[in-house]
Design an enzyme around this catalytic site. Sequence first.
Site, PDB file in Angstrom:
ATOM      1  N   THR A 131     -62.199  24.355  12.648  1.00  0.00           N
ATOM      2  CA  THR A 131     -62.414  23.313  13.665  1.00  0.00           C
ATOM      3  C   THR A 131     -61.209  22.376  13.852  1.00  0.00           C
ATOM      4  OG1 THR A 131     -63.803  22.168  12.046  1.00  0.00           O
ATOM      5  CG2 THR A 131     -64.944  23.293  13.839  1.00  0.00           C
TER       6      THR A 131
ATOM      7  N   ARG B 248     -63.233  37.922  30.466  1.00  0.00           N
ATOM      8  CA  ARG B 248     -64.285  38.192  29.478  1.00  0.00           C
ATOM      9  C   ARG B 248     -64.245  37.180  28.347  1.00  0.00           C
ATOM     10  NH1 ARG B 248     -66.731  42.918  29.441  1.00  0.00           N
ATOM     11  NH2 ARG B 248     -68.262  41.630  28.387  1.00  0.00           N
TER      12      ARG B 248
ATOM     13  N   ARG C 233     -60.592  33.488  49.626  1.00  0.00           N
ATOM     14  CA  ARG C 233     -61.463  33.002  50.709  1.00  0.00           C
ATOM     15  C   ARG C 233     -60.707  31.997  51.569  1.00  0.00           C
ATOM     16  NH1 ARG C 233     -67.048  30.601  49.040  1.00  0.00           N
ATOM     17  NH2 ARG C 233     -67.367  30.809  51.263  1.00  0.00           N
TER      18      ARG C 233
ATOM     19  N   GLU D  43     -58.889  29.945  39.485  1.00  0.00           N
ATOM     20  CA  GLU D  43     -58.106  31.006  40.119  1.00  0.00           C
ATOM     21  C   GLU D  43     -57.935  30.702  41.601  1.00  0.00           C
ATOM     22  OE1 GLU D  43     -59.766  34.918  39.542  1.00  0.00           O
ATOM     23  OE2 GLU D  43     -58.150  35.915  40.643  1.00  0.00           O
TER      24      GLU D  43
ATOM     25  N   ARG E 193     -60.955  40.568  52.428  1.00  0.00           N
ATOM     26  CA  ARG E 193     -60.434  40.867  51.076  1.00  0.00           C
ATOM     27  C   ARG E 193     -61.184  41.998  50.376  1.00  0.00           C
ATOM     28  NH1 ARG E 193     -62.607  35.962  47.194  1.00  0.00           N
ATOM     29  NH2 ARG E 193     -64.733  35.941  47.959  1.00  0.00           N
TER      30      ARG E 193
ATOM     31  N   TRP F 205     -59.290  39.510  31.171  1.00  0.00           N
ATOM     32  CA  TRP F 205     -59.027  38.169  30.632  1.00  0.00           C
ATOM     33  C   TRP F 205     -60.279  37.292  30.742  1.00  0.00           C
ATOM     34  CZ3 TRP F 205     -53.394  36.506  30.603  1.00  0.00           C
ATOM     35  CH2 TRP F 205     -53.233  35.305  29.912  1.00  0.00           C
TER      36      TRP F 205
ATOM     37  N   ARG G 126     -56.084  40.628  22.073  1.00  0.00           N
ATOM     38  CA  ARG G 126     -55.273  41.167  23.176  1.00  0.00           C
ATOM     39  C   ARG G 126     -53.836  41.528  22.815  1.00  0.00           C
ATOM     40  NH1 ARG G 126     -59.091  43.179  26.425  1.00  0.00           N
ATOM     41  NH2 ARG G 126     -60.676  41.613  26.909  1.00  0.00           N
TER      42      ARG G 126
HETATM   43  C1  LIG Z   1     -59.784  46.510  22.963  1.00  0.00           C
HETATM   44  C2  LIG Z   1     -60.941  45.960  23.728  1.00  0.00           C
HETATM   45  C3  LIG Z   1     -61.836  46.807  24.366  1.00  0.00           C
HETATM   46  C4  LIG Z   1     -62.918  46.286  25.078  1.00  0.00           C
HETATM   47  N1  LIG Z   1     -63.775  47.140  25.716  1.00  0.00           N
HETATM   48  C5  LIG Z   1     -64.826  46.657  26.411  1.00  0.00           C
HETATM   49  C6  LIG Z   1     -65.735  47.521  27.070  1.00  0.00           C
HETATM   50  O1  LIG Z   1     -65.604  48.730  27.017  1.00  0.00           O
HETATM   51  N2  LIG Z   1     -66.739  46.973  27.784  1.00  0.00           N
HETATM   52  C7  LIG Z   1     -66.922  45.610  27.856  1.00  0.00           C
HETATM   53  O2  LIG Z   1     -67.866  45.154  28.511  1.00  0.00           O
HETATM   54  N3  LIG Z   1     -66.083  44.767  27.237  1.00  0.00           N
HETATM   55  C8  LIG Z   1     -65.044  45.238  26.528  1.00  0.00           C
HETATM   56  N4  LIG Z   1     -64.166  44.371  25.913  1.00  0.00           N
HETATM   57  C9  LIG Z   1     -64.386  42.928  26.027  1.00  0.00           C
HETATM   58  C10 LIG Z   1     -65.020  42.390  24.739  1.00  0.00           C
HETATM   59  O3  LIG Z   1     -66.302  42.960  24.525  1.00  0.00           O
HETATM   60  C11 LIG Z   1     -65.174  40.861  24.830  1.00  0.00           C
HETATM   61  O4  LIG Z   1     -65.999  40.544  25.932  1.00  0.00           O
HETATM   62  C12 LIG Z   1     -63.846  40.172  25.014  1.00  0.00           C
HETATM   63  O5  LIG Z   1     -62.904  40.658  24.095  1.00  0.00           O
HETATM   64  C13 LIG Z   1     -64.015  38.671  24.806  1.00  0.00           C
HETATM   65  O6  LIG Z   1     -64.234  38.413  23.434  1.00  0.00           O
HETATM   66  P1  LIG Z   1     -65.206  37.285  22.948  1.00  0.00           P
HETATM   67  O7  LIG Z   1     -66.608  37.534  23.396  1.00  0.00           O
HETATM   68  O8  LIG Z   1     -64.970  37.133  21.472  1.00  0.00           O
HETATM   69  O9  LIG Z   1     -64.595  35.972  23.685  1.00  0.00           O
HETATM   70  P2  LIG Z   1     -65.351  34.692  24.247  1.00  0.00           P
HETATM   71  O10 LIG Z   1     -66.259  35.062  25.354  1.00  0.00           O
HETATM   72  O11 LIG Z   1     -64.271  33.689  24.569  1.00  0.00           O
HETATM   73  O12 LIG Z   1     -66.225  34.182  23.054  1.00  0.00           O
HETATM   74  C14 LIG Z   1     -65.611  33.616  21.891  1.00  0.00           C
HETATM   75  C15 LIG Z   1     -66.652  33.633  20.766  1.00  0.00           C
HETATM   76  O13 LIG Z   1     -67.756  32.783  21.136  1.00  0.00           O
HETATM   77  C16 LIG Z   1     -68.978  33.383  20.696  1.00  0.00           C
HETATM   78  N5  LIG Z   1     -69.812  33.673  21.887  1.00  0.00           N
HETATM   79  C17 LIG Z   1     -69.452  33.527  23.190  1.00  0.00           C
HETATM   80  N6  LIG Z   1     -70.480  33.851  23.994  1.00  0.00           N
HETATM   81  C18 LIG Z   1     -71.500  34.201  23.202  1.00  0.00           C
HETATM   82  C19 LIG Z   1     -72.832  34.665  23.429  1.00  0.00           C
HETATM   83  N7  LIG Z   1     -73.322  34.810  24.671  1.00  0.00           N
HETATM   84  N8  LIG Z   1     -73.616  34.945  22.370  1.00  0.00           N
HETATM   85  C20 LIG Z   1     -73.139  34.813  21.097  1.00  0.00           C
HETATM   86  N9  LIG Z   1     -71.886  34.396  20.799  1.00  0.00           N
HETATM   87  C21 LIG Z   1     -71.081  34.096  21.829  1.00  0.00           C
HETATM   88  C22 LIG Z   1     -68.602  34.655  19.928  1.00  0.00           C
HETATM   89  O14 LIG Z   1     -68.441  34.322  18.570  1.00  0.00           O
HETATM   90  C23 LIG Z   1     -67.258  35.016  20.520  1.00  0.00           C
HETATM   91  O15 LIG Z   1     -66.453  35.806  19.663  1.00  0.00           O
HETATM   92  C24 LIG Z   1     -63.100  44.875  25.182  1.00  0.00           C
HETATM   93  C25 LIG Z   1     -62.188  44.023  24.528  1.00  0.00           C
HETATM   94  C26 LIG Z   1     -61.124  44.537  23.815  1.00  0.00           C
HETATM   95  C27 LIG Z   1     -60.156  43.580  23.150  1.00  0.00           C
END
Ligand SMILES: Cc1cc2nc3c(=O)[nH]c(=O)nc-3n(C[C@H](O)[C@H](O)[C@H](O)COP(=O)(O)OP(=O)(O)OC[C@H]3O[C@@H](n4cnc5c(N)ncnc54)[C@H](O)[C@@H]3O)c2cc1C
Length: 233
Positions: free
Chosen positions: A54, A77, A89, A85, A162, A75, A189
């Site tokens: 923290t 995700r 539009r 962004e 678009r 990104w 990443r």
């Molecule tokens: C090599 C690679 C391959 C991938 N392939 C795919 C794929 O095939 N299909 C696909 O859909 N995605 C894919 N992803 C995306 C991946 O599943 C994650 O969505 C992305 O990496 C974001 O990570 P994150 O959820 O940790 O990040 P963030 O969304 O920023 O979340 C950060 C942390 O907050 C917590 N958190 C956030 N939201 C929640 C929630 N709703 N519930 C519980 N805890 C939460 C978790 O601890 C999480 O680690 C891929 C990613 C990588 C790096």
Amino acid sequence: MTIVLDRGYLKLVEYWGDDSTIIESARMSTNKGFQGWDKDEKLLRYLYTNKHMTPFEMCGATFEIKAPIFVFREWHRHRTQSYNEMSARYTPLPEENYIPTVERLMMNANGTNKQANRIDGAPQMVEGHAVWVREALAEMNHRIHDFYMLLLETGVPKELARLILPINQYSKMRASANLRNWLQFLTLRMDEAAQWEIRQYANVLHDELSIKFPKTLALFDAEANRPSKSKGV
Ligand SMILES: Cc1cc2nc3c(=O)[nH]c(=O)nc-3n(C[C@H](O)[C@H](O)[C@H](O)COP(=O)(O)OP(=O)(O)OC[C@H]3O[C@@H](n4cnc5c(N)ncnc54)[C@H](O)[C@@H]3O)c2cc1C
């Protein structure tokens, strides 16, 4: 600003805090504050290696990024970052598309390399084909952009014109996050499993953070066994 891919960039807009902010936050209970790196390098390492994370949320940075839409799709995700962004539009998008280099198109298999994931039966890309693919992509993008402009000139609203734009179209955004969050982004990443294109952005972002938070990034690099450009702790 650092150029990434053929037409993209990443630039630091602002950052807050520094490595000593992390120590100051961790010392809330004793109110002793930052005491200089002679004493506090050890504490920073302790916090990082024991995942007492923290205090690392007390610093952060905002970046402006120009990247193809398919990179933003990956990104975005990372839900815990904040984004803004540019919107097609409101502004017609210029004809700017990512065309992979010949080397990228030919990036070699080596058995397990995900960057060379071809469909079953497809041959290994050779240079002549890669050159052709680049030309064909550029030509296709050009035709799509002409059609996009035609739609706009015909009176189709920007938000509908678009719909035909491809995901190698460049867009721009700002992304903001705290340092802990950026480290998590880099872990995912910069990894070889991540798609090569987003990895190029992650590598540049890593180098920018290394300038502003050198001691923390040195710990991050050491954990990943990566040679660090930062001054180590
Ligand atoms: C090599 C690679 C391959 C991938 N392939 C795919 C794929 O095939 N299909 C696909 O859909 N995605 C894919 N992803 C995306 C991946 O599943 C994650 O969505 C992305 O990496 C974001 O990570 P994150 O959820 O940790 O990040 P963030 O969304 O920023 O979340 C950060 C942390 O907050 C917590 N958190 C956030 N939201 C929640 C929630 N709703 N519930 C519980 N805890 C939460 C978790 O601890 C999480 O680690 C891929 C990613 C990588 C790096």
